[in-house]
Design a protein around this motif. Structure first.
Motif, PDB file in Angstrom:
ATOM      1  N   ALA A   1       0.811  -1.226   0.000  1.00  0.00           N
ATOM      2  CA  ALA A   1       0.000   0.000   0.000  1.00  0.00           C
ATOM      3  C   ALA A   1       0.839   1.269   0.000  1.00  0.00           C
ATOM      4  N   PHE A   2       1.975   1.251   0.708  1.00  0.00           N
ATOM      5  CA  PHE A   2       2.727   2.495   0.921  1.00  0.00           C
ATOM      6  C   PHE A   2       4.105   2.487   0.264  1.00  0.00           C
ATOM      7  N   GLY A   3       4.556   1.313  -0.191  1.00  0.00           N
ATOM      8  CA  GLY A   3       5.744   1.199  -1.030  1.00  0.00           C
ATOM      9  C   GLY A   3       6.977   1.940  -0.567  1.00  0.00           C
ATOM     10  N   ASP A   4       7.356   2.973  -1.339  1.00  0.00           N
ATOM     11  CA  ASP A   4       8.600   3.713  -1.084  1.00  0.00           C
ATOM     12  C   ASP A   4       8.428   4.871  -0.108  1.00  0.00           C
ATOM     13  N   ALA A   5       7.238   5.039   0.436  1.00  0.00           N
ATOM     14  CA  ALA A   5       7.015   6.091   1.431  1.00  0.00           C
ATOM     15  C   ALA A   5       7.822   5.759   2.685  1.00  0.00           C
ATOM     16  N   PRO A   6       8.238   6.771   3.444  1.00  0.00           N
ATOM     17  CA  PRO A   6       9.053   6.499   4.643  1.00  0.00           C
ATOM     18  C   PRO A   6       8.266   5.775   5.723  1.00  0.00           C
ATOM     19  N   ALA A   7       8.929   4.804   6.363  1.00  0.00           N
ATOM     20  CA  ALA A   7       8.310   4.037   7.446  1.00  0.00           C
ATOM     21  C   ALA A   7       9.015   4.280   8.770  1.00  0.00           C
ATOM     22  N   LEU A   8      10.365   4.291   8.738  1.00  0.00           N
ATOM     23  CA  LEU A   8      11.158   4.395   9.964  1.00  0.00           C
ATOM     24  C   LEU A   8      12.287   5.402   9.769  1.00  0.00           C
ATOM     25  N   HIS A   9      12.510   6.241  10.792  1.00  0.00           N
ATOM     26  CA  HIS A   9      13.613   7.209  10.777  1.00  0.00           C
ATOM     27  C   HIS A   9      14.450   7.022  12.040  1.00  0.00           C
ATOM     28  N   GLN A  10      15.720   6.676  11.868  1.00  0.00           N
ATOM     29  CA  GLN A  10      16.619   6.485  13.014  1.00  0.00           C
ATOM     30  C   GLN A  10      17.693   7.573  13.007  1.00  0.00           C
ATOM     31  N   PRO A  11      17.865   8.326  14.114  1.00  0.00           N
ATOM     32  CA  PRO A  11      18.930   9.338  14.150  1.00  0.00           C
ATOM     33  C   PRO A  11      20.308   8.677  14.003  1.00  0.00           C
ATOM     34  N   GLY A  12      21.159   9.295  13.198  1.00  0.00           N
ATOM     35  CA  GLY A  12      22.516   8.796  12.995  1.00  0.00           C
ATOM     36  C   GLY A  12      23.518   9.925  13.126  1.00  0.00           C
ATOM     37  N   PRO A  13      24.810   9.610  12.992  1.00  0.00           N
ATOM     38  CA  PRO A  13      25.858  10.633  13.133  1.00  0.00           C
ATOM     39  C   PRO A  13      25.721  11.783  12.141  1.00  0.00           C
ATOM     40  N   SER A  14      25.202  11.480  10.954  1.00  0.00           N
ATOM     41  CA  SER A  14      25.095  12.521   9.924  1.00  0.00           C
ATOM     42  C   SER A  14      23.673  12.630   9.386  1.00  0.00           C
ATOM     43  N   GLY A  15      22.718  12.706  10.299  1.00  0.00           N
ATOM     44  CA  GLY A  15      21.321  12.819   9.883  1.00  0.00           C
ATOM     45  C   GLY A  15      20.554  11.535  10.139  1.00  0.00           C
ATOM     46  N   TYR A  16      19.381  11.447   9.544  1.00  0.00           N
ATOM     47  CA  TYR A  16      18.513  10.295   9.775  1.00  0.00           C
ATOM     48  C   TYR A  16      18.781   9.172   8.775  1.00  0.00           C
TER      49      TYR A  16
ATOM     50  N   THR B   1      16.756   6.370   6.981  1.00  0.00           N
ATOM     51  CA  THR B   1      15.337   6.157   6.704  1.00  0.00           C
ATOM     52  C   THR B   1      15.105   4.857   5.952  1.00  0.00           C
ATOM     53  N   TYR B   2      14.103   4.103   6.410  1.00  0.00           N
ATOM     54  CA  TYR B   2      13.662   2.886   5.720  1.00  0.00           C
ATOM     55  C   TYR B   2      12.283   3.143   5.140  1.00  0.00           C
ATOM     56  N   SER B   3      12.087   2.774   3.879  1.00  0.00           N
ATOM     57  CA  SER B   3      10.750   2.802   3.284  1.00  0.00           C
ATOM     58  C   SER B   3      10.016   1.536   3.728  1.00  0.00           C
ATOM     59  N   TRP B   4       8.743   1.464   3.402  1.00  0.00           N
ATOM     60  CA  TRP B   4       7.970   0.270   3.749  1.00  0.00           C
ATOM     61  C   TRP B   4       8.505  -0.966   3.012  1.00  0.00           C
ATOM     62  N   LYS B   5       8.932  -0.785   1.773  1.00  0.00           N
ATOM     63  CA  LYS B   5       9.504  -1.916   1.025  1.00  0.00           C
ATOM     64  C   LYS B   5      10.806  -2.385   1.668  1.00  0.00           C
ATOM     65  N   GLN B   6      11.650  -1.428   2.093  1.00  0.00           N
ATOM     66  CA  GLN B   6      12.918  -1.786   2.736  1.00  0.00           C
ATOM     67  C   GLN B   6      12.679  -2.445   4.100  1.00  0.00           C
ATOM     68  N   TYR B   7      11.675  -1.978   4.795  1.00  0.00           N
ATOM     69  CA  TYR B   7      11.268  -2.559   6.086  1.00  0.00           C
ATOM     70  C   TYR B   7      10.930  -4.041   5.878  1.00  0.00           C
ATOM     71  N   LEU B   8      10.078  -4.314   4.892  1.00  0.00           N
ATOM     72  CA  LEU B   8       9.668  -5.683   4.607  1.00  0.00           C
ATOM     73  C   LEU B   8      10.866  -6.543   4.206  1.00  0.00           C
TER      74      LEU B   8
END
Length: 599
Positions: A26-41, A43-50
């Motif tokens: 349903a949401f494909g490449d839309a952002p699902a998860l944002h994790q703070p890192g040393p140089s910004g966030y 980000t995982y899309s829904w496809k990458q999450y799966l």
């Protein structure tokens, strides 16, 4: 009396992994998860999450983890936890999250009792504390250590396994059934020793399928995840419900930076325990004390106007212009600054994981940020929620669609529905005590008003019965004291005793702001707690609160403790609820003195 909500859209039974598949479609490449890192966030899309979840599931299977095996997690809430948690469940294993703030010896004992075969651990430092546990495989979410495999290496194993057998994920998908256990909740044990509750995929998915009917969130919304992932409120509402609804989640960098994280992310939805809402209120009160008298008068005058307007609205009446006009100015000049602390876009401020006091709820409603309180428990899922458009302060809301509730003769809230747990691990006797004839006995005493809103009176196990037979629910009295900025924690004592007493701990930061505290600033908490200005203010506080109580509820004597309650000493749960029995045990000498007449 039974109350039921049946308007639930019929959805086929499915596993949590299947819900994630639906989200990816349903949401494909839309952002699902944002994790703070040393140089910004990151980000995982829904496809990458799966994809990541599938790789972890396949990696676990290649390590020999099978359907029905317990795999534990010991980590703060972060992106890698979400991936690992879903990966465990996708493999058909049972995910058992620990509370990393608990003492290591307790965690090692819990791991042994759960019979976990593998454990995902946040970092090498955390791993070192758990080495004594009988575990076959240690998996590090971050960092490297001897004798442990990294999360990336596990995913690589999964990719290799999928390359060798392209049908592996399809096989796992067909093997795992909705009726299988998905989560082993290691309860935080506010009323005693922790218990281990088994919950199926079907029960959890039934719960999150209730979301669309009561919580209108989606890809356009955002939230910040910071509650312990072992807690059901975080697990269901901020981890699993966003999958069902397509809402992206941003993880916090650290508790110290949480206020900045919230202002930066500008969430539209935020779930926090009452302890956080109490601390923000205390901070506001402490800041106001430092302002000129005119500023304090303006703020409290604005609060009075807003509370009056709220009463008109609850009665279905139009707010008079004499209140409406000055209130608009107060909101623009004063209350908007309170809301700005949360980024200015928050439309759902939710309170969960512990009871919320009515007075605190009314304060946030008055500043234009009504707290939406809900009710859930490990053994029953999320059961109640206040309607977003008409919350009632002091209430846990209305029954969610698909649940049925009734009240026992002693007022205990009983729950029936598709989200109930299967039982406690290896504890048939205790399971039978709380799950009888399909009804979950919650242990909470409650009642419903004529509009169907439910109100919790207190815990059956916490009821104080004085030696004169008077019944007191401590949560009601304690909530009044918690509205006082100087008080950090309060514990009422008095069961089978002639009068009520209290143990107080002090908010040192607010104490240092009292008049006459200059010479105590920067000193140890134990010294601040006994400073004359603090002693005098606590005496006034007790007198002020006692005026709001019936004579038998009033605190006759009290002790100001030298330190705050802590998780390490066993007095607090991970969500900052007081473990009454342990706290009373640790401070039994103070309690004995209160009843021996020694001041």
């Amino acid at each position: 009396m039974n109350r039921r909500h049946d308007k639930l859209h019929s959805v086929d039974a499915r596993t949590i992994y299947q819900v994630l598949e639906e989200a990816a479609r349903a949401f494909g490449d839309a952002p699902a998860l944002h994790q703070p890192g040393p140089s910004g966030y990151i980000t995982y899309s829904w496809k990458q999450y799966l994809q990541a979840v599938g790789e972890i599931a396949a990696g676990l299977r290649s390590l020999g983890m099978a359907r029905g095996d317990v795999v534990a997690l010991n980590s703060e809430t972060r992106l890698e936890f979400y991936l690992a948690d879903l990966g465990i469940m996708a493999n058909g294993s049972i995910a058992a999250a620990l509370y990393p703030s608990y003492p290591p010896k307790d965690l090692v004992r819990t791991l042994a009792a759960s019979a976990a075969r593998a454990v995902f651990v946040e970092d090498p430092q955390t791993l070192a504390k758990l080495r004594g546990a009988p575990i076959e495989h240690w998996i590090l979410l971050t960092g490297t250590a001897e004798g442990a495999i990294t999360l990336e290496a596990l995913r690589e194993k999964g990719r290799d396994a999928l390359a060798r057998d392209p049908e592996l994920l399809a096989h796992l998908r067909s093997e795992v059934r909705p009726s299988d256990t998905a989560i082993l909740y290691l309860t935080s044990g506010a009323t005693g020793e922790p218990k281990m509750a088994l919950v199926t995929h079907q029960a959890i998915v039934s719960n999150i399928d209730m979301g669309p009917a009561v919580l209108p969130i989606g890809p356009q919304d955002s939230t910040v995840a910071f509650l312990p992932s072992a807690h059901i409120a975080q697990r269901v509402v901020i981890e699993l419900l966003p999958i069902r609804m397509g809402m992206p989640v941003t993880f916090f960098e650290s508790l110290m930076k949480l206020p900045q994280d919230i202002r930066k992310v500008r969430p539209t939805m935020l779930l926090a325990p009452p302890r956080m809402w109490e601390r923000i209120y205390s901070t506001i009160c402490a800041e106001l004390r430092k302002r000129p008298a005119a500023a304090r008068k303006a703020f409290y005058g604005g609060l009075a106007l807003s509370l009056a307007a709220g009463r008109y609205r609850r009665e279905g009446k139009k707010v008079p212009w004499r209140i409406r006009v000055p209130l608009k100015a107060a909101d623009r000049v004063l209350f908007s600054k309170v809301r700005a602390r949360f980024g200015g876009k928050l439309r759902i401020a939710a309170s969960g994981a512990a009871p919320l006091s009515k007075d605190l709820a009314e304060f946030y409603e008055a500043v234009g940020m009504p707290l939406i309180e809900g009710y859930g428990l490990t053994e029953g899922g999320v059961v109640c929620l206040n309607p977003l458009d008409h919350p009632k302060a002091g209430s846990i809301g209305k029954v969610l669609p698909g649940f049925e509730v009734r009240f026992a003769s002693d007022g205990e809230l009983l729950v029936k529905g598709p989200c109930l747990f299967s039982g406690y691990l290896n504890d048939v006797e205790t399971t039978g005590e709380v799950l009888r004839d399909g009804w979950l006995h919650t242990g909470d005493v409650a009642y419903a008003d004529s509009d169907g809103y439910i109100f919790i009176t207190g815990r059956k196990k916490e009821l104080i019965v004085s030696s004169t037979g008077k019944k007191i629910y401590p949560s009601r009295v304690e909530s009044l004291f918690k509205m006082e900025p100087l008080i950090s924690q309060v514990l009422l004592v008095g069961d089978r005793l002639p009068y009520l007493t209290a143990l107080f701990t002090i908010n040192s930061a607010n104490a240092e702001g009292l008049k006459g505290m200059d010479q105590w600033k920067g000193r140890a908490a134990s010294e601040i707690a006994q400073a004359p200005p603090v002693l005098a203010e606590i005496q006034k506080t007790v007198a002020r609160v006692n005026k709001q109580l019936a004579p038998f509820e009033q605190v006759r004597k009290y002790r100001i403790l030298a330190r705050d309650f802590s998780i390490e000493e066993g007095e607090l749960t991970a969500t900052m609820k007081v473990r009454r029995t342990k706290a009373m045990e640790n401070f039994k000498e103070d309690i004995n003195e209160l009843y021996a007449g020694r001041e």
